[in-house]
Design a protein around this motif. Structure first.
Motif, PDB file in Angstrom:
ATOM      1  N   UNK A 218       0.791  -1.135   0.163  1.00 55.47           N
ATOM      2  CA  UNK A 218       0.180   0.010  -0.086  1.00 55.47           C
ATOM      3  C   UNK A 218       0.742   1.257  -0.022  1.00 55.47           C
ATOM      4  N   UNK A 219       0.694   2.020  -0.997  1.00 53.75           N
ATOM      5  CA  UNK A 219       1.447   3.267  -0.953  1.00 53.75           C
ATOM      6  C   UNK A 219       0.561   4.611  -0.548  1.00 53.75           C
ATOM      7  N   UNK A 220       1.025   5.434   0.062  1.00 55.20           N
ATOM      8  CA  UNK A 220       0.182   6.602   0.762  1.00 55.20           C
ATOM      9  C   UNK A 220       0.950   7.778   0.487  1.00 55.20           C
ATOM     10  N   UNK A 235       4.770  -2.561  -6.899  1.00 55.55           N
ATOM     11  CA  UNK A 235       5.802  -1.516  -7.216  1.00 55.55           C
ATOM     12  C   UNK A 235       6.964  -2.562  -7.321  1.00 55.55           C
ATOM     13  N   UNK A 236       7.765  -1.409  -8.119  1.00 56.34           N
ATOM     14  CA  UNK A 236       9.239  -1.842  -8.610  1.00 56.34           C
ATOM     15  C   UNK A 236      10.319  -0.888  -8.230  1.00 56.34           C
ATOM     16  N   UNK A 237      11.442  -1.262  -7.277  1.00 56.30           N
ATOM     17  CA  UNK A 237      12.199  -0.395  -7.010  1.00 56.30           C
ATOM     18  C   UNK A 237      13.244  -0.119  -8.185  1.00 56.30           C
ATOM     19  N   UNK A 261       7.747  19.481  -0.165  1.00 53.31           N
ATOM     20  CA  UNK A 261       7.852  18.174   0.399  1.00 53.31           C
ATOM     21  C   UNK A 261       6.656  17.165   0.138  1.00 53.31           C
ATOM     22  N   UNK A 262       7.003  16.087  -0.444  1.00 56.37           N
ATOM     23  CA  UNK A 262       5.923  15.161  -0.701  1.00 56.37           C
ATOM     24  C   UNK A 262       6.327  13.754  -0.145  1.00 56.37           C
ATOM     25  N   UNK A 263       5.932  13.226   0.494  1.00 52.78           N
ATOM     26  CA  UNK A 263       6.199  11.802   1.218  1.00 52.78           C
ATOM     27  C   UNK A 263       5.620  10.693   0.695  1.00 52.78           C
ATOM     28  N   UNK A 264       6.258   9.634   0.558  1.00 50.88           N
ATOM     29  CA  UNK A 264       5.441   8.236   0.230  1.00 50.88           C
ATOM     30  C   UNK A 264       5.671   7.422   1.602  1.00 50.88           C
ATOM     31  N   UNK A 265       4.571   6.844   1.960  1.00 53.72           N
ATOM     32  CA  UNK A 265       4.663   5.832   2.897  1.00 53.72           C
ATOM     33  C   UNK A 265       4.381   4.398   2.044  1.00 53.72           C
ATOM     34  N   UNK A 266       5.318   3.505   2.538  1.00 45.54           N
ATOM     35  CA  UNK A 266       4.933   2.188   1.735  1.00 45.54           C
ATOM     36  C   UNK A 266       4.604   1.252   2.894  1.00 45.54           C
ATOM     37  N   UNK A 267       3.479   0.571   2.867  1.00 51.11           N
ATOM     38  CA  UNK A 267       3.155  -0.306   3.910  1.00 51.11           C
ATOM     39  C   UNK A 267       3.324  -1.726   3.122  1.00 51.11           C
ATOM     40  N   UNK A 335       9.244  -0.104  10.199  1.00 49.01           N
ATOM     41  CA  UNK A 335       9.694  -0.059   9.010  1.00 49.01           C
ATOM     42  C   UNK A 335       8.908  -0.842   7.979  1.00 49.01           C
ATOM     43  N   UNK A 336       8.016  -1.815   8.662  1.00 46.73           N
ATOM     44  CA  UNK A 336       7.470  -2.629   7.632  1.00 46.73           C
ATOM     45  C   UNK A 336       6.124  -1.963   7.352  1.00 46.73           C
ATOM     46  N   UNK A 337       5.480  -1.109   7.874  1.00 45.85           N
ATOM     47  CA  UNK A 337       4.200  -0.415   7.632  1.00 45.85           C
ATOM     48  C   UNK A 337       4.441   1.112   7.389  1.00 45.85           C
TER      49      UNK A 337
END
Ligand SMILES: Cc1cc2nc3c(=O)[nH]c(=O)nc-3n(C[C@H](O)[C@H](O)[C@H](O)COP(=O)(O)OP(=O)(O)OC[C@H]3O[C@@H](n4cnc5c(N)ncnc54)[C@H](O)[C@@H]3O)c2cc1C
Length: 358
Positions: A218-220, A235-237, A261-267, A335-337
């Motif tokens: 999940x990307x937020x 997603x692909x890094x 500043x725009x942030x991306x949180x990866x769950x 780190x995981x969520x």
């Protein structure tokens, strides 16, 4: 010779416009700078051309075009989804519907759509000139009266249609010529920005994750600490950021939020809530107490990711998991969520590679 209509740019828009004008009896000239028509068209839908959508009704279709959708009402009224499908069927292209209503040629070949459009041009007696790059438009009283080609040729027309495309995949010929011409003619041009694009991020750490592909994460997207939009998917890094369907879906919205500043949180574990994950970790650590932290992590995340998690949490990889503290456990769940990256930029128009033609 003065043409009734001169169409500049032989992509799908130019081919349709020229074909239709010819069909209505106009004397039409279609100019294309490449040595073939519709080069970008060949790329569409991974070479299969998803040329319309059967599920979307007119309203839905129009809404998908963003803020200025209203100008499309009359076009879709005159030529809607069914018209598009029968247009190609009548030109000999059998079509099929796939998931989410996506319509493709039965052959899975975008080239069939291109050839159908060429057939339409011929039927409509459109004169086609390839290797003909328009360099300048000559205007009188804000009306185009003639155009000059790269080889110095002058061409005259009573009407001109500019269908030179956008700015993406410039290798296919569309470099945004139309924007500067139209600006000079007094039109207001809203600067185009890339969409459906990968992003780069500020954290160099992603380099270590390059090539890692993960499904169902999940990307937020956050701006000013406020969650703006989320998406779950693949997603692909990359070496400097992220690509893949989920980020590409979000990229247009990210573009609207930039700069700033725009942030991306990866769950990485969207199926389980934060508190429940902490509880699960606590139980696991209790049950498999003598296991080394790095070995436990191997069952929880992809190898490339475990290395980053070890770094981020600061937990010694050789530590026995029953010795992991509450704070460390929370850092691991974080780190995981809540794996957070700051977006640097949306990859630009120039960053695409034309792999398809290799
Ligand atoms: C990878 C990819 C996948 C896609 N998949 C789909 C899909 O599945 N379904 C879908 O509907 N859309 C898809 N699209 C979008 C679709 O390709 C475009 O919307 C469409 O090509 C736009 O058509 P156009 O005629 O406006 O412009 P273009 O296709 O860009 O054509 C413009 C033409 O004008 C010519 N030209 C430019 N400047 C000059 C000049 N000065 N003189 C003469 N000629 C000039 C160019 O050479 C070019 O041939 C995809 C796009 C990409 C990049």
């Amino acid at each position: 010779m003065i043409y009734d209509v001169v169409v500049i740019g032989g992509g799908p828009a130019g081919m349709m416009a020229a074909g239709r004008a010819g069909e209505r009896g106009a004397r039409v000239l279609l100019l294309e700078k490449n040595n073939q028509l519709g080069l970008k068209l060949l790329l569409t839908g991974h070479g299969r051309c998803n040329f319309t959508n059967a599920l979307a009704d007119k309203e839905e279709m129009i809404n998908a075009y963003g803020k200025n959708f209203k100008f499309l009402f009359s076009a879709f009224n005159k030529f809607g989804v069914e018209d598009t499908i029968s247009f190609f069927n009548n030109l000999g292209v059998a079509t099929k519907e796939e998931d989410r209503g996506r319509i493709f040629p039965l052959s899975d070949r975008a080239d069939d759509i291109k050839q159908a459009l060429i057939k339409y041009l011929k039927k409509s007696r459109v004169e086609i000139k390839l290797d003909a790059e328009v360099k300048r438009l000559i205007t009188e009283n804000k009306k185009i009266v003639k155009i000059i080609l790269n080889d110095g040729h002058e061409l005259f027309g009573n009407n001109f249609i500019i269908s030179t495309g956008g700015k993406s995949y410039a290798q296919t010929g569309s470099i945004g010529d139309g924007y500067s011409w139209l600006r000079k003619l007094g039109h207001k041009i809203i600067a185009p920005r890339p969409a459906i694009a990968p992003v780069t991020v500020k954290e160099k750490i992603v380099k270590n994750l390059e090539g890692l592909s993960l499904k169902d994460v999940k990307l937020s997207v956050y701006k000013n600490k406020k969650k703006i939009i989320s998406r779950t998917g693949e997603i692909i890094f990359t070496a400097d950021g992220l690509s893949g369907p989920a980020i590409i879906d979000l990229s247009e919205r990210i573009g609207e939020l930039m700069p700033g500043p725009v942030f991306l949180k990866i769950d990485f574990k969207p199926e389980i809530e934060f508190a429940k994950l902490e509880k699960k970790l606590q139980n696991d650590f209790h049950e498999a107490g003598s296991k080394m932290f790095k070995n436990y992590l191997a069952g929880l995340a992809a190898p490339k990711l475990t290395l980053i998690i070890i770094k981020l949490t600061g937990i010694n990889e050789k530590k026995q998991i029953n010795a992991v503290t509450k704070l460390e456990r929370r850092a691991l769940a974080g780190a995981l969520k809540d794996f957070t990256l700051e977006i640097k930029e949306l990859k630009g128009f120039a960053s695409f590679k034309l792999d398809f033609f290799k």
